[in-house]
Design a protein around this motif. Structure first.
Motif, PDB file in Angstrom:
ATOM      1  N   TYR A  35      -1.143  -1.333   2.855  1.00 28.24           N
ATOM      2  CA  TYR A  35      -1.496  -2.739   2.665  1.00 28.24           C
ATOM      3  C   TYR A  35      -1.509  -3.474   4.011  1.00 28.24           C
ATOM      4  N   SER A  36      -2.219  -2.898   4.992  1.00 30.76           N
ATOM      5  CA  SER A  36      -2.160  -3.406   6.360  1.00 30.76           C
ATOM      6  C   SER A  36      -3.520  -3.896   6.848  1.00 30.76           C
ATOM      7  N   SER A  37      -3.484  -4.744   7.878  1.00 25.33           N
ATOM      8  CA  SER A  37      -4.681  -5.193   8.577  1.00 25.33           C
ATOM      9  C   SER A  37      -4.288  -5.502  10.012  1.00 25.33           C
ATOM     10  N   GLN A  38      -5.284  -5.658  10.891  1.00 26.27           N
ATOM     11  CA  GLN A  38      -5.030  -6.006  12.283  1.00 26.27           C
ATOM     12  C   GLN A  38      -5.600  -7.390  12.571  1.00 26.27           C
ATOM     13  N   HIS A  39      -4.836  -8.164  13.345  1.00 26.95           N
ATOM     14  CA  HIS A  39      -5.320  -9.491  13.725  1.00 26.95           C
ATOM     15  C   HIS A  39      -4.549  -9.977  14.945  1.00 26.95           C
ATOM     16  N   SER A  45       1.292  -6.337   7.765  1.00 31.01           N
ATOM     17  CA  SER A  45       1.555  -5.469   6.619  1.00 31.01           C
ATOM     18  C   SER A  45       2.211  -6.246   5.483  1.00 31.01           C
ATOM     19  N   GLY A 202      -4.548  -8.055  -0.245  1.00 34.89           N
ATOM     20  CA  GLY A 202      -4.833  -7.539   1.084  1.00 34.89           C
ATOM     21  C   GLY A 202      -3.544  -7.116   1.760  1.00 34.89           C
ATOM     22  N   SER A 203      -3.248  -7.714   2.909  1.00 34.69           N
ATOM     23  CA  SER A 203      -2.038  -7.375   3.654  1.00 34.69           C
ATOM     24  C   SER A 203      -0.894  -8.345   3.370  1.00 34.69           C
TER      25      SER A 203
END
Length: 226
Positions: A35-39, A45, A202-203
Motif C-alpha cells: 500500500y505504498s507510493s512515492q512523493h 505507506s 491507496g497509500s
C-alpha cells in the motif's frame, strides 16, 4: 498536599500496578512494503493493520525507523474520545510512553503539523482510541459560581496525562482528573474502543472505530535512507 489529591494518586498507583501485570502486547511480524507510493523523495505507506488478538490496536506492519514521519489525522472523534499514540518503554513492553494524543478539539484547521509525528528512534509504536468521562467547562469545585473569583475553570477535556503507564492505558492527571476521580478510575480500567472497519485508500490506511470515529494514517520514509 490535599487529602483528595493523595487518595487520587494512591488509587492511580494501584490501578497501574494491576494493569501492568495483565497487559501483554503481541509480537508483530515485519513484512515487505505494501500500500505504498512515492512523493517528494518519500516512500509513503499505509501498511498498518489490527492484530486479531487485540482488536482495538493499530500497528505498523513494518517497524518504524529513525526519522520516519508518522501522519495521524483524526477525521472524526466523539467529545469523550482520545486518540492515543504510545511506544514501548521497556523491553517486554509492560510499560509504555505516551507519544501524542488527539481530542475532538484538535480536528481540522490548516496547520497539519499537529498530525505529524517525527520518529526519533526505532521502537514498537501502537495507536488506539480511549473513551474517558465527559466533563464540562464548570469549575473543579473551588467556588460555587462561575463568576466567583475563587472558581477554578478546568476546561471541557483532559489535557494532561501520565507519561509512563501500562500499555493501552491513558491516565489523566491534574485538577480536572482529581475532581472527577471516581469516574476516571472506572473509565481507565475499561478496554479501548474496538476497531469496526479498516481499509486502504491507496497509500493511506483508514480505520473506523465502533461509534463511527475515523482516522487516516500514513508512514513517510525518506527514500534515500535504508
Amino acid at each position: 498536599m490535599k487529602p483528595a489529591r493523595i487518595l487520587w494518586l494512591t488509587s492511580l498507583a494501584l490501578v497501574s500496578l494491576v494493569a501492568s501485570a495483565q497487559t501483554n502486547l503481541p509480537a508483530v511480524k515485519v513484512t515487505s512494503p505494501a500500500y505504498s507510493s512515492q512523493h517528494g523523495g518519500y516512500l509513503i505507506s499505509g501498511d498498518f493493520r489490527v492484530d486479531p488478538r487485540m482488536p482495538s490496536v493499530v500497528f505498523p506492519a513494518q517497524a518504524l525507523m529513525k526519522d520516519d514521519i508518522l501522519s495521524i489525522e483524526p477525521i472524526h472523534l466523539q467529545d469523550n474520545e482520545y486518540l492515543v499514540l504510545q511506544e514501548c518503554a521497556s523491553t517486554d513492553c509492560h510499560e509504555a510512553s505516551l507519544v501524542r494524543f488527539w481530542k475532538s478539539d484538535d480536528i481540522g484547521g490548516d496547520d497539519a503539523r499537529r498530525n505529524r509525528v517525527w520518529i526519533t528512534h526505532e521502537n514498537k509504536y501502537f495507536i488506539w482510541l480511549k473513551r474517558l468521562p465527559e466533563v464540562s467547562g464548570a469549575s473543579c469545585g473551588q467556588g460555587w459560581l462561575m463568576f466567583e473569583p475563587r472558581t477554578t475553570k478546568c476546561g471541557s477535556h483532559f489535557t494532561s496525562f501520565q507519561q509512563i503507564s501500562p500499555p493501552l492505558m491513558l491516565i489523566p492527571d491534574g485538577d480536572l482528573a482529581a475532581f472527577h476521580q471516581d469516574a476516571v478510575l472506572k473509565s481507565i480500567q475499561a478496554d479501548p474502543v474496538r476497531v469496526a472497519q479498516q481499509t486502504h485508500e491507496g497509500s493511506t490506511y483508514v480505520v473506523t472505530y465502533e461509534g463511527g470515529s475515523t482516522v487516516r494514517i500514513r508512514r513517510m520514509h525518506a527514500e534515500h535512507e535504508n
